[in-house]
Design an enzyme around this catalytic site. Structure first.
Site, PDB file in Angstrom:
ATOM      1  N   ARG A  62       3.212   5.359   1.272  1.00  0.00           N
ATOM      2  CA  ARG A  62       1.774   5.275   0.971  1.00  0.00           C
ATOM      3  C   ARG A  62       1.576   4.411  -0.260  1.00  0.00           C
ATOM      4  NH1 ARG A  62      -1.552   8.192   3.804  1.00  0.00           N
ATOM      5  NH2 ARG A  62      -0.303   9.287   5.341  1.00  0.00           N
ATOM      6  N   ASN A  67       9.903   2.317  -7.780  1.00  0.00           N
ATOM      7  CA  ASN A  67      10.064   2.337  -6.326  1.00  0.00           C
ATOM      8  C   ASN A  67      11.321   1.567  -5.946  1.00  0.00           C
ATOM      9  OD1 ASN A  67       9.280   2.646  -3.534  1.00  0.00           O
ATOM     10  ND2 ASN A  67       8.612   0.504  -3.561  1.00  0.00           N
ATOM     11  N   HIS A  93      12.803  -0.730  -2.802  1.00  0.00           N
ATOM     12  CA  HIS A  93      12.295  -1.463  -1.634  1.00  0.00           C
ATOM     13  C   HIS A  93      13.437  -2.253  -0.997  1.00  0.00           C
ATOM     14  CE1 HIS A  93       9.252  -3.397   0.839  1.00  0.00           C
ATOM     15  NE2 HIS A  93       9.936  -4.509   0.668  1.00  0.00           N
TER      16      HIS A  93
HETATM   17  C1  GAR Z   1      14.477   3.108   2.222  1.00  0.00           C
HETATM   18  O1  GAR Z   1      15.240   2.077   2.809  1.00  0.00           O
HETATM   19  C2  GAR Z   1      13.472   2.555   1.248  1.00  0.00           C
HETATM   20  O2  GAR Z   1      13.917   1.420   0.567  1.00  0.00           O
HETATM   21  C3  GAR Z   1      12.323   2.207   2.162  1.00  0.00           C
HETATM   22  O3  GAR Z   1      12.272   3.290   3.057  1.00  0.00           O
HETATM   23  C4  GAR Z   1      13.600   3.780   3.284  1.00  0.00           C
HETATM   24  C5  GAR Z   1      13.590   5.282   3.137  1.00  0.00           C
HETATM   25  O4  GAR Z   1      14.810   5.835   3.570  1.00  0.00           O
HETATM   26  N1  GAR Z   1      11.096   2.082   1.419  1.00  0.00           N
HETATM   27  C6  GAR Z   1      10.131   1.221   1.749  1.00  0.00           C
HETATM   28  O5  GAR Z   1      10.166   0.502   2.736  1.00  0.00           O
HETATM   29  C7  GAR Z   1       8.954   1.192   0.800  1.00  0.00           C
HETATM   30  N2  GAR Z   1       8.052   0.138   1.124  1.00  0.00           N
HETATM   31  P1  GAR Z   1      15.220   7.307   3.120  1.00  0.00           P
HETATM   32  O6  GAR Z   1      14.056   8.239   3.477  1.00  0.00           O
HETATM   33  O7  GAR Z   1      16.427   7.615   3.965  1.00  0.00           O
HETATM   34  O8  GAR Z   1      15.519   7.301   1.668  1.00  0.00           O
END
Ligand code: GAR
Length: 184
Positions: free
Chosen positions: A88, A104, A106
C-alpha cells in the site's frame, strides 16, 4: 532497545529473515498487516510477535485506517517502521507521524521498475541486471532517498521464478544489515 514495527501484506519471507537475525539491533515489537489472510501472520505467531491486522475496505479512507495504525504504533512505543512487502502507498497521516523513520525494501534497482511486480517488469524488459533497493519512504511511489542497493544479474536461462528466488535471497541478507546500520 529501539522498538520497531514491520509492515507486510504477503508471505513474510523478509519479516522472517529480519526475525532470524540473531544480532538485530532493535526489537520487532509489532507486525502490521493489511491482509487478514496473509501467511506472514502465521510467521508472526511463531515468533511471538504481536500483530495489528486491519482490513482497509472497512475504513472510509486511507487517513482513517492510518490514524488507527498510528494509534497502535504509539501504544506499542514504536519508533521505526520497516516495510517488507507492504503493498500500500503510505499516506500523509502515517508519513507525518513517522517522518524519516519509515524504510522500504524494493525488488529492483530504483529508479528502475518502481511500483508493483518490479521483478516481472524487469524480466519482461529483458534487462541484464536488476537488483534490490532499500530506501526511505516519501510521498511518492518508491521515490525516497536510497540507503542501499545491490545488483542481481539476470541469467539468460532465468525464469521469472528463478530470478525472484535470487532477488529475495539478496533481500533477506541485505535488509537486516541495513536495519542494523540505521539503529546505531
Ligand atoms: C519482496 O520481494 C519485496 O521486496 C516486495 O514484495 C516482496 C514481499 O515478499 N515489495 C514490493 O514490491 C514493494 N513495492 P515477502 O512477503 O516474502 O517478504
Amino acid at each position: 532497545k529501539i522498538r520497531a514495527a514491520v509492515f507486510a501484506s504477503g508471505a513474510g519471507s523478509n519479516f522472517q529473515a529480519i526475525m532470524e537475525r540473531s544480532d538485530l539491533q532493535c526489537d520487532i515489537s509489532l507486525l502490521v498487516c493489511d491482509k487478514p489472510s496473509a501467511s506472514v501472520l502465521e510467521k508472526a505467531e511463531n515468533f511471538g510477535v504481536p500483530t495489528f491486522v486491519f482490513d482497509p475496505k472497512k475504513y472510509a479512507s486511507k487517513s482513517n485506517y492510518e490514524k488507527e495504525v498510528v494509534r497502535r504504533l504509539q501504544q506499542a512505543n514504536i519508533s521505526w517502521i520497516f516495510l517488507a512487502g507492504y503493498m500500500r502507498i503510505v499516506g500523509p497521516t502515517l508519513l507525518n507521524a513517522y517522518e524519516t523513520k519509515i524504510i522500504n525494501i524494493h525488488p529492483s534497482l530504483l529508479p528502475y521498475f518502481p511500483g508493483k511486480d518490479a521483478i516481472g517488469q524487469a524480466y519482461q524488459a529483458g534487462v541484464s541486471t536488476t537488483g534490490v533497493t532499500v530506501h526511505y519512504i516519501d510521498e511518492g511511489i518508491d521515490t525516497g532517498t536510497v540507503i542501499a542497493q545491490e545488483p542481481v544479474e539476470v541469467f539468460s536461462d532465468d525464469t521469472e521464478e528463478t530470478l525472484k528466488e535470487r532477488i529475495q535471497q539478496v533481500e533477506h541478507r541485505l535488509y537486516p544489515i541495513v536495519i542494523n546500520r540505521l539503529m546505531k
